[in-house]
Design a protein around this motif. Structure first.
Motif, PDB file in Angstrom:
ATOM      1  N   SER A   1      27.354 -24.291  39.610  1.00 32.93           N
ATOM      2  CA  SER A   1      26.407 -24.434  40.706  1.00 32.93           C
ATOM      3  C   SER A   1      25.571 -23.165  40.850  1.00 32.93           C
ATOM      4  O   SER A   1      24.987 -22.699  39.876  1.00 32.93           O
ATOM      5  N   HIS A   2      25.508 -22.570  42.054  1.00 34.73           N
ATOM      6  CA  HIS A   2      24.744 -21.336  42.185  1.00 34.73           C
ATOM      7  C   HIS A   2      25.342 -20.218  41.347  1.00 34.73           C
ATOM      8  O   HIS A   2      24.635 -19.264  40.981  1.00 34.73           O
ATOM      9  N   GLY A   3      26.634 -20.306  41.031  1.00 30.10           N
ATOM     10  CA  GLY A   3      27.217 -19.358  40.089  1.00 30.10           C
ATOM     11  C   GLY A   3      26.592 -19.480  38.719  1.00 30.10           C
ATOM     12  O   GLY A   3      26.445 -18.489  37.986  1.00 30.10           O
ATOM     13  N   ALA A   4      26.196 -20.693  38.341  1.00 28.67           N
ATOM     14  CA  ALA A   4      25.499 -20.897  37.067  1.00 28.67           C
ATOM     15  C   ALA A   4      24.073 -20.366  37.143  1.00 28.67           C
ATOM     16  O   ALA A   4      23.538 -19.855  36.148  1.00 28.67           O
ATOM     17  N   GLN A   5      23.443 -20.484  38.308  1.00 33.81           N
ATOM     18  CA  GLN A   5      22.111 -19.903  38.470  1.00 33.81           C
ATOM     19  C   GLN A   5      22.172 -18.385  38.297  1.00 33.81           C
ATOM     20  O   GLN A   5      21.314 -17.775  37.645  1.00 33.81           O
ATOM     21  N   LEU A   6      23.216 -17.764  38.850  1.00 37.59           N
ATOM     22  CA  LEU A   6      23.404 -16.327  38.666  1.00 37.59           C
ATOM     23  C   LEU A   6      23.747 -15.994  37.216  1.00 37.59           C
ATOM     24  O   LEU A   6      23.375 -14.920  36.730  1.00 37.59           O
ATOM     25  N   THR A   7      24.442 -16.890  36.539  1.00 37.18           N
ATOM     26  CA  THR A   7      24.729 -16.694  35.113  1.00 37.18           C
ATOM     27  C   THR A   7      23.432 -16.603  34.317  1.00 37.18           C
ATOM     28  O   THR A   7      23.251 -15.698  33.498  1.00 37.18           O
ATOM     29  N   TYR A   8      22.541 -17.543  34.555  1.00 39.27           N
ATOM     30  CA  TYR A   8      21.227 -17.493  33.911  1.00 39.27           C
ATOM     31  C   TYR A   8      20.511 -16.177  34.258  1.00 39.27           C
ATOM     32  O   TYR A   8      19.946 -15.514  33.372  1.00 39.27           O
ATOM     33  N   ALA A   9      20.513 -15.826  35.540  1.00 38.87           N
ATOM     34  CA  ALA A   9      19.777 -14.640  35.983  1.00 38.87           C
ATOM     35  C   ALA A   9      20.331 -13.374  35.344  1.00 38.87           C
ATOM     36  O   ALA A   9      19.565 -12.502  34.909  1.00 38.87           O
ATOM     37  N   TYR A  10      21.661 -13.268  35.265  1.00 41.25           N
ATOM     38  CA  TYR A  10      22.248 -12.070  34.661  1.00 41.25           C
ATOM     39  C   TYR A  10      21.916 -11.998  33.171  1.00 41.25           C
ATOM     40  O   TYR A  10      21.524 -10.938  32.667  1.00 41.25           O
ATOM     41  N   ALA A  11      22.066 -13.100  32.471  1.00 42.57           N
ATOM     42  CA  ALA A  11      21.791 -13.102  31.032  1.00 42.57           C
ATOM     43  C   ALA A  11      20.327 -12.800  30.755  1.00 42.57           C
ATOM     44  O   ALA A  11      19.989 -12.154  29.747  1.00 42.57           O
ATOM     45  N   ALA A  12      19.435 -13.254  31.637  1.00 46.35           N
ATOM     46  CA  ALA A  12      18.008 -13.019  31.449  1.00 46.35           C
ATOM     47  C   ALA A  12      17.611 -11.595  31.816  1.00 46.35           C
ATOM     48  O   ALA A  12      16.701 -11.018  31.208  1.00 46.35           O
ATOM     49  N   ALA A  13      18.294 -10.992  32.808  1.00 48.40           N
ATOM     50  CA  ALA A  13      17.919  -9.670  33.294  1.00 48.40           C
ATOM     51  C   ALA A  13      18.609  -8.542  32.555  1.00 48.40           C
ATOM     52  O   ALA A  13      18.048  -7.458  32.399  1.00 48.40           O
ATOM     53  N   ASP A  14      19.856  -8.781  32.123  1.00 49.15           N
ATOM     54  CA  ASP A  14      20.657  -7.714  31.545  1.00 49.15           C
ATOM     55  C   ASP A  14      21.360  -8.229  30.298  1.00 49.15           C
ATOM     56  O   ASP A  14      20.886  -8.069  29.182  1.00 49.15           O
ATOM     57  N   GLY A  15      22.492  -8.879  30.500  1.00 48.79           N
ATOM     58  CA  GLY A  15      23.192  -9.539  29.401  1.00 48.79           C
ATOM     59  C   GLY A  15      23.920  -8.620  28.454  1.00 48.79           C
ATOM     60  O   GLY A  15      24.425  -9.059  27.417  1.00 48.79           O
ATOM     61  N   ARG A  16      24.033  -7.314  28.794  1.00 53.08           N
ATOM     62  CA  ARG A  16      24.604  -6.377  27.823  1.00 53.08           C
ATOM     63  C   ARG A  16      26.058  -6.673  27.482  1.00 53.08           C
ATOM     64  O   ARG A  16      26.525  -6.326  26.410  1.00 53.08           O
ATOM     65  N   HIS A  17      26.789  -7.299  28.407  1.00 50.63           N
ATOM     66  CA  HIS A  17      28.221  -7.549  28.187  1.00 50.63           C
ATOM     67  C   HIS A  17      28.511  -8.966  27.698  1.00 50.63           C
ATOM     68  O   HIS A  17      29.670  -9.339  27.532  1.00 50.63           O
ATOM     69  N   VAL A  18      27.465  -9.761  27.487  1.00 52.08           N
ATOM     70  CA  VAL A  18      27.625 -11.207  27.335  1.00 52.08           C
ATOM     71  C   VAL A  18      27.384 -11.657  25.898  1.00 52.08           C
ATOM     72  O   VAL A  18      26.361 -11.324  25.299  1.00 52.08           O
ATOM     73  N   SER A  19      28.332 -12.439  25.375  1.00 50.72           N
ATOM     74  CA  SER A  19      28.202 -12.978  24.018  1.00 50.72           C
ATOM     75  C   SER A  19      27.598 -14.375  24.009  1.00 50.72           C
ATOM     76  O   SER A  19      27.063 -14.826  22.988  1.00 50.72           O
ATOM     77  N   ALA A  20      27.706 -15.084  25.133  1.00 51.06           N
ATOM     78  CA  ALA A  20      27.195 -16.448  25.272  1.00 51.06           C
ATOM     79  C   ALA A  20      27.263 -16.786  26.753  1.00 51.06           C
ATOM     80  O   ALA A  20      27.890 -16.066  27.536  1.00 51.06           O
ATOM     81  N   ILE A  21      26.600 -17.888  27.153  1.00 43.76           N
ATOM     82  CA  ILE A  21      26.662 -18.311  28.551  1.00 43.76           C
ATOM     83  C   ILE A  21      26.941 -19.802  28.642  1.00 43.76           C
ATOM     84  O   ILE A  21      26.553 -20.577  27.768  1.00 43.76           O
ATOM     85  N   ALA A  22      27.616 -20.176  29.720  1.00 43.90           N
ATOM     86  CA  ALA A  22      27.919 -21.581  30.003  1.00 43.90           C
ATOM     87  C   ALA A  22      27.481 -21.876  31.429  1.00 43.90           C
ATOM     88  O   ALA A  22      27.981 -21.244  32.372  1.00 43.90           O
ATOM     89  N   ALA A  23      26.547 -22.789  31.593  1.00 38.25           N
ATOM     90  CA  ALA A  23      26.009 -23.145  32.912  1.00 38.25           C
ATOM     91  C   ALA A  23      26.518 -24.526  33.297  1.00 38.25           C
ATOM     92  O   ALA A  23      26.246 -25.513  32.614  1.00 38.25           O
ATOM     93  N   LEU A  24      27.271 -24.593  34.395  1.00 34.52           N
ATOM     94  CA  LEU A  24      27.835 -25.851  34.862  1.00 34.52           C
ATOM     95  C   LEU A  24      26.990 -26.398  36.003  1.00 34.52           C
ATOM     96  O   LEU A  24      27.042 -25.918  37.138  1.00 34.52           O
ATOM     97  N   ASP A  25      26.166 -27.386  35.691  1.00 35.81           N
ATOM     98  CA  ASP A  25      25.447 -28.233  36.628  1.00 35.81           C
ATOM     99  C   ASP A  25      24.540 -27.461  37.592  1.00 35.81           C
ATOM    100  O   ASP A  25      24.828 -27.335  38.779  1.00 35.81           O
ATOM    101  N   VAL A  26      23.414 -26.995  37.048  1.00 30.74           N
ATOM    102  CA  VAL A  26      22.401 -26.351  37.874  1.00 30.74           C
ATOM    103  C   VAL A  26      21.105 -26.326  37.090  1.00 30.74           C
ATOM    104  O   VAL A  26      21.097 -26.550  35.870  1.00 30.74           O
ATOM    105  N   TYR A  27      20.010 -26.076  37.762  1.00 35.45           N
ATOM    106  CA  TYR A  27      18.784 -25.713  37.059  1.00 35.45           C
ATOM    107  C   TYR A  27      18.391 -24.301  37.478  1.00 35.45           C
ATOM    108  O   TYR A  27      18.773 -23.809  38.551  1.00 35.45           O
ATOM    109  N   TYR A  28      17.621 -23.647  36.631  1.00 33.35           N
ATOM    110  CA  TYR A  28      17.051 -22.326  36.925  1.00 33.35           C
ATOM    111  C   TYR A  28      15.542 -22.456  36.998  1.00 33.35           C
ATOM    112  O   TYR A  28      14.932 -22.117  37.998  1.00 33.35           O
TER     113      TYR A  28
END
Length: 421
Positions: free
Chosen positions: A183-210
């Motif tokens: 949900s909004h946690g997935a929106q933040l997942t998108y936002a973090y990966a788009a803004a920074d992402g230095r610690h992230v190898s991949a992302i999984a978004a559960l039911d949200v749009y950005y």
């Protein structure tokens, strides 16, 4: 960062074969502790345990980053090493435990939980709570107005760095990990990966749009109106977007389901629960027929029962909600959807992406965002029971976490993807 170094020394000691674990504290005691570091450990099931780390990062009442780890143990305080790890971000009116380990919630749910499911399949599962989850009903919320997206992205970065460093000690692997959210946690997942992402190898978004598709101008207009209302509330000094509606609805549905509702007098307490869960679009039309739980509708269009998630588990989800939520976060997340404020571009995302939608939630409307990333590795799955003509009754947003068939329909595909990434 001196504090982070101190915390890692403490953590290394707690996971050493020869060391004694630090004194355990009850979860409700953590908020009043002056120490920059506190640990809670509790049993989940079999050899799976839940750890909660509270890290003080400032002087305001709720300046703590609360990090969770659900992991199999070789022995007390000794995690079983794994090659795969994910950090999960919770949704609204919830925290990591109530979304992903609901058997530990208050009240407890009978749902085994996504986190233990992943852990049992060799995936070290982490999480971080947004700060508005920390104060109790009578807690100090004087810093609630500071809790916005920028702060949350900073906390996510701290949590990911902590998880990676900890895995370097306990698993011999300090590499990047998958960031996922609901949900909004997935929106933040998108936002973090788009803004920074230095610690992230991949992302999984559960039911949200950005990003909202051009053809869904009505949904963008709704987000803009909600963002403006949130900004107006902030300007008037309102910082708390209270979760009292969900808490009261859940508690009354559990304690006196057949009594008339004080929230909506024409309904029973059970009827309010069913309506909030099955006809959520009446209050929050994120999609035209958006609902938290798939409903069984009668001839008049009322919800007679829930199709996928049990009423007991949905009422536990509602009743266990944190009492407070940040109005600033609410407004800023709506502004991301509206497009009125600077926001990280999805084109910055080049890591693999898995989108898992629910047909009766954000569902197909979440697919557009997956076309906006720069990654060449994109996997999508929308869980559905019916065709588009029955979307009003189809698998709901929260059913991804609480439905009886969620392990088969949603969790298994996610675990399979995680084990490949």
């Amino acid at each position: 960062m001196p504090r982070l170094g101190f915390m890692l020394v403490v953590l290394a000691a707690t996971t050493s074969v020869a060391a004694s674990p630090p004194p355990l504290v009850e979860a409700e005691q953590v908020a009043s502790m002056g120490s920059p570091f506190a640990v809670v450990r509790e049993h989940v099931t079999a050899d799976i345990y839940h750890y909660q780390f509270d890290i003080r990062v400032g002087s305001t009442p709720n300046a703590r980053v609360r990090i969770h780890r659900v992991v199999r143990e070789l022995a007390p305080w000794r995690p079983r090493p794994t090659a795969h790890a994910v950090m999960l971000l919770h949704g609204d009116f919830a925290n990591f435990v109530t979304n992903f380990v609901p058997t530990l919630g208050h009240p407890a749910s009978s749902v085994s939980g996504l986190a233990p499911y992943l852990v049992a399949r060799g995936i070290d599962t982490w999480g971080v709570d947004r700060r508005w989850t920390l104060p109790g009903a009578d807690g100090d919320i004087s810093d609630l107005g500071e809790m916005g997206v920028a702060q949350e992205l900073g906390d996510i970065s701290v949590a990911l760095a902590f998880a990676r460093a900890t895995r370097g000690v306990t698993d011999g692997d300090a590499g990047r990990i998958v960031l996922g959210g609901f949900s909004h946690g997935a929106q933040l997942t998108y936002a973090y990966a788009a803004a920074d992402g230095r610690h992230v190898s991949a992302i999984a978004a559960l039911d949200v749009y950005y990003d909202i598709a051009p053809e869904d101008a009505d949904l963008r207009a709704l987000a803009c109106a909600n963002a403006a209302a949130g900004r107006d509330a902030l300007a008037e000094g309102v910082t708390d977007s209270s979760n009292s509606l969900f808490i009261t609805a859940g508690e009354l549905a559990r304690s006196s389901p057949d009594a008339p509702s004080p929230l909506f007098p024409s309904y029973t307490n059970r009827g309010v629960l069913l309506t909030l869960a099955g006809l959520t679009w009446w209050l929050a039309p994120y999609t035209p027929l958006y609902h938290l739980s798939a409903p069984l509708l009668d001839a008049e269009g009322n919800v007679s029962e829930l199709r996928e998630s049990s009423e007991d588990d949905v009422s536990a989800w509602f009743a266990s909600a944190p009492p407070h939520q940040s109005m600033r976060e609410t407004a800023e997340l709506d502004e991301i959807w509206c497009g009125t404020s600077p926001r990280p571009s999805l084109a910055n995302i080049r890591v693999p992406l898995f989108y898992l939608g629910a047909a009766g939630g954000f569902g197909d409307r979440g697919l557009y965002s997956t076309t906006r990333v720069s990654s060449s590795d994109v996997t999508t799955l929308v869980v559905r029971r019916f065709g588009p003509e029955r979307v009003a009754e189809d698998f709901g947003h929260g059913d991804l976490l609480y439905a009886a068939d969620a392990p088969t329909l949603a969790w298994k595909p996610l675990a399979t993807w995680l084990l490949r990434h």
